[in-house]
Design a protein around this motif. Structure first.
Motif, PDB file in Angstrom:
ATOM      1  N   THR A   1       0.834  -1.196   0.000  1.00  0.00           N
ATOM      2  CA  THR A   1       0.000   0.000   0.000  1.00  0.00           C
ATOM      3  C   THR A   1       0.875   1.256   0.000  1.00  0.00           C
ATOM      4  N   ALA A   2       1.976   1.175   0.758  1.00  0.00           N
ATOM      5  CA  ALA A   2       2.882   2.327   0.812  1.00  0.00           C
ATOM      6  C   ALA A   2       3.457   2.627  -0.570  1.00  0.00           C
ATOM      7  N   GLU A   3       3.819   1.590  -1.298  1.00  0.00           N
ATOM      8  CA  GLU A   3       4.364   1.803  -2.648  1.00  0.00           C
ATOM      9  C   GLU A   3       3.305   2.431  -3.555  1.00  0.00           C
ATOM     10  N   ASP A   4       2.085   1.906  -3.490  1.00  0.00           N
ATOM     11  CA  ASP A   4       1.007   2.476  -4.307  1.00  0.00           C
ATOM     12  C   ASP A   4       0.803   3.944  -3.967  1.00  0.00           C
ATOM     13  N   LEU A   5       0.893   4.223  -2.686  1.00  0.00           N
ATOM     14  CA  LEU A   5       0.677   5.594  -2.216  1.00  0.00           C
ATOM     15  C   LEU A   5       1.764   6.538  -2.744  1.00  0.00           C
TER      16      LEU A   5
ATOM     17  N   ALA B   1      -2.945  12.295  -1.423  1.00  0.00           N
ATOM     18  CA  ALA B   1      -3.092  10.991  -2.084  1.00  0.00           C
ATOM     19  C   ALA B   1      -3.614   9.960  -1.085  1.00  0.00           C
ATOM     20  N   PHE B   2      -3.135  10.039   0.139  1.00  0.00           N
ATOM     21  CA  PHE B   2      -3.569   9.105   1.177  1.00  0.00           C
ATOM     22  C   PHE B   2      -5.057   9.288   1.488  1.00  0.00           C
ATOM     23  N   LEU B   3      -5.462  10.526   1.656  1.00  0.00           N
ATOM     24  CA  LEU B   3      -6.876  10.771   1.980  1.00  0.00           C
ATOM     25  C   LEU B   3      -7.774  10.401   0.806  1.00  0.00           C
TER      26      LEU B   3
ATOM     27  N   SER C   1      -8.178   6.758   0.967  1.00  0.00           N
ATOM     28  CA  SER C   1      -8.976   6.302   2.103  1.00  0.00           C
ATOM     29  C   SER C   1     -10.458   6.606   1.896  1.00  0.00           C
ATOM     30  N   GLU C   2     -10.768   7.312   0.827  1.00  0.00           N
ATOM     31  CA  GLU C   2     -12.148   7.543   0.388  1.00  0.00           C
ATOM     32  C   GLU C   2     -13.010   8.242   1.427  1.00  0.00           C
ATOM     33  N   ARG C   3     -12.428   9.042   2.214  1.00  0.00           N
ATOM     34  CA  ARG C   3     -13.233   9.856   3.116  1.00  0.00           C
ATOM     35  C   ARG C   3     -12.437  11.120   3.425  1.00  0.00           C
TER      36      ARG C   3
ATOM     37  N   PRO D   1      -8.078   7.634   9.353  1.00  0.00           N
ATOM     38  CA  PRO D   1      -7.211   8.322   8.384  1.00  0.00           C
ATOM     39  C   PRO D   1      -6.920   9.792   8.711  1.00  0.00           C
ATOM     40  N   GLY D   2      -7.928  10.524   9.129  1.00  0.00           N
ATOM     41  CA  GLY D   2      -7.727  11.952   9.395  1.00  0.00           C
ATOM     42  C   GLY D   2      -6.701  12.208  10.488  1.00  0.00           C
ATOM     43  N   PRO D   3      -6.905  11.631  11.677  1.00  0.00           N
ATOM     44  CA  PRO D   3      -5.909  11.812  12.723  1.00  0.00           C
ATOM     45  C   PRO D   3      -4.527  11.277  12.328  1.00  0.00           C
ATOM     46  N   ARG D   4      -4.513  10.184  11.572  1.00  0.00           N
ATOM     47  CA  ARG D   4      -3.224   9.621  11.166  1.00  0.00           C
ATOM     48  C   ARG D   4      -2.465  10.625  10.303  1.00  0.00           C
ATOM     49  N   ALA D   5      -3.178  11.205   9.364  1.00  0.00           N
ATOM     50  CA  ALA D   5      -2.531  12.192   8.484  1.00  0.00           C
ATOM     51  C   ALA D   5      -2.118  13.431   9.278  1.00  0.00           C
TER      52      ALA D   5
END
Lengths: 168, 276
Positions: A30-34, A66-68, A71-73, A110-114
């Motif tokens: 997933t990291a590579e795709d990101l 790109a991450f958000l 994560s589709e939200r 996802p939000g807090p992670r980012a």
């Protein structure tokens, strides 16, 4: 001296990959795709930038976007749960590695992670981070409160895993 | 002053800031507040933990994916307005690239670039090309910008295995009289992976290039000079399905002699193994 986009991206690749590992909770695929998404997104929007620090932040902002996107939200619509403030001993981090940190990140939405990645780990100012995340400063503050949840997960689960593996 | 406000004012702690009354108050608060002190200590610990990830490099497969996607994107630009603007972000000119390579990596990649340019000129004359020669030249340059494989070894067997693994090409490194191998690295020519093997001897360094090409027929070594006004002598030849070249800061005839002696003996043979 102007540099090609490929040079800029090449310079940032390791740091982006490390960030992507955190955001994807240590999942290398997933990291590579990101990172690929990030670089291609950045390529579409690229403008010449000579300051390395600004270049770094420019790429980091696109990594978060790109991450958000994946994560589709959006952070804006995500509910922010209350997080209990906990007192933790900083010495308890001894013996932990970055893998433990990546795994512990899975506890975070996802939000807090980012938000935590930008502010805590990449030292972004609150206002700039809020702008990248598309939230106001007050909302960012609430996202950052997830830090305690991350800490708790990191210290409890990592030590349990290590104990299970017979490391400690 | 409360904890939240003090932390906000002092964030990030390591940043140098003008100490106005607000900052002074915040610092005074943190000094007297065990919770804030612990908060910043945890912050430092978390940062140190993340710093351990610095030893994690982006894998080569990722770099190749990124490079391939970028190359594809440059070849097939989107029709919308998001195309990167011309100018500094576009690939540099051929000789600007050579200068940059020389500054960044030393003279050998630049020599390689010069060689590739020479080979390209030959290809343009031989078959014609849809894209400009500089596109192919730049391709290798761009690939270098996003990383590449290499091996540092004096062992011909190890280099042979490296070539076989990375190129799917069974080829013996040249046995150059008076020279020994010091390293080998992957290059890219017209989208095909090739290799550069660097040799060192009393007379200096020479590099041997091996680029697999399906339609290549055998031809003897010849000196190629002056096509682009570059003083670096290059000897090119080919074996079946493999373009080869030798470049170095030696006299042209010495280079030719080395290539001729090597290319008529075992090393010139090459075969493809099935794709990995």
């Amino acid at each position: 001296m102007p540099r090609t986009f490929e040079e800029l991206a090449g310079d940032q690749m390791d740091a982006l990959y490390q960030g992507a590992l955190f955001l994807s909770c240590g999942d290398a695929g997933t990291a590579e795709d990101l990172v690929v998404d990030t670089v291609m997104l950045a390529f579409q929007e690229h403008a010449a930038e000579s300051d390395p620090e600004r270049t770094r932040r420019w790429f980091e902002a696109r990594l978060v976007r790109a991450f958000l996107r994946r994560s589709e939200r959006s952070v804006q619509s995500a509910p922010v749960a209350a997080v209990e403030r906990t007192k933790l001993d900083p010495d308890a981090f001894e013996g932990l590695g970055s893998d433990d940190l990546f795994e512990a990140a899975s506890i975070l939405p996802p939000g807090p992670r980012a938000a935590l990645w930008l502010v805590l780990l990449r030292r972004w100012g609150h206002h700039d981070a809020a702008r990248v995340l598309g939230v106001d400063d007050a909302k960012l503050q609430r996202l950052l409160e997830y830090r305690d949840l991350l800490m708790k997960r990191l210290l409890t689960d990592s030590h349990l895993r290590k104990r299970a593996r017979g490391i400690s | 002053m409360g904890c939240d406000e003090a932390r906000r004012i002092l964030w990030p702690l390591e940043e140098l800031r003008i100490v106005g009354p607000e900052v002074a108050d915040a610092r005074a608060h943190v000094r007297s507040c065990p919770e804030c002190e612990a908060y910043f200590a945890q912050d430092r610990a978390l940062l140190d933990l993340y710093a351990k990830a610095r030893s994690v490099s982006a894998p080569m497969s990722l770099r190749l994916r990124v490079f391939d996607d970028l190359a594809q994107s440059r070849r097939s630009p989107p029709s919308g307005p998001t195309r990167p603007p011309p100018g500094p972000t576009n690939p540099p000119s051929r000789w600007e690239t050579v200068r940059r390579l020389t500054r960044r990596y030393g003279p050998w990649p630049a020599a390689m670039a010069a060689l590739l340019a020479l080979v390209l000129i030959g290809k343009v004359h031989d078959r014609g090309m849809d894209a400009g020669a500089s596109d192919v030249f730049v391709e290798d340059y761009l690939r270098r910008a996003v990383g590449q494989e290499f091996i540092v070894s004096r062992d011909p067997g190890e280099v042979r295995r490296f070539l076989e693994r990375e190129l799917g090409l069974r080829v013996e490194p040249l046995a150059l009289d008076g020279f020994s191998i010091v390293r080998a690295e992957i290059c890219l020519l017209e989208g095909k992976r090739g290799a550069m093997i660097v040799y060192e001897g009393a007379d200096g360094r020479v590099s041997h290039y091996v680029v697999p090409r399906e339609d290549t027929k055998a031809r003897p070594p010849t000196i190629t000079t002056g096509s682009l006004g570059d003083p670096m002598p290059v000897v090119t030849w080919s074996t079946v399905r493999v373009e080869q070249a030798l470049v170095g800061e030696l006299a042209p005839q010495r280079l030719l002699a080395l290539a001729t002696a090597s290319s008529v003996s075992p090393p010139a043979r090459a075969s493809r193994k099935p794709p990995r």
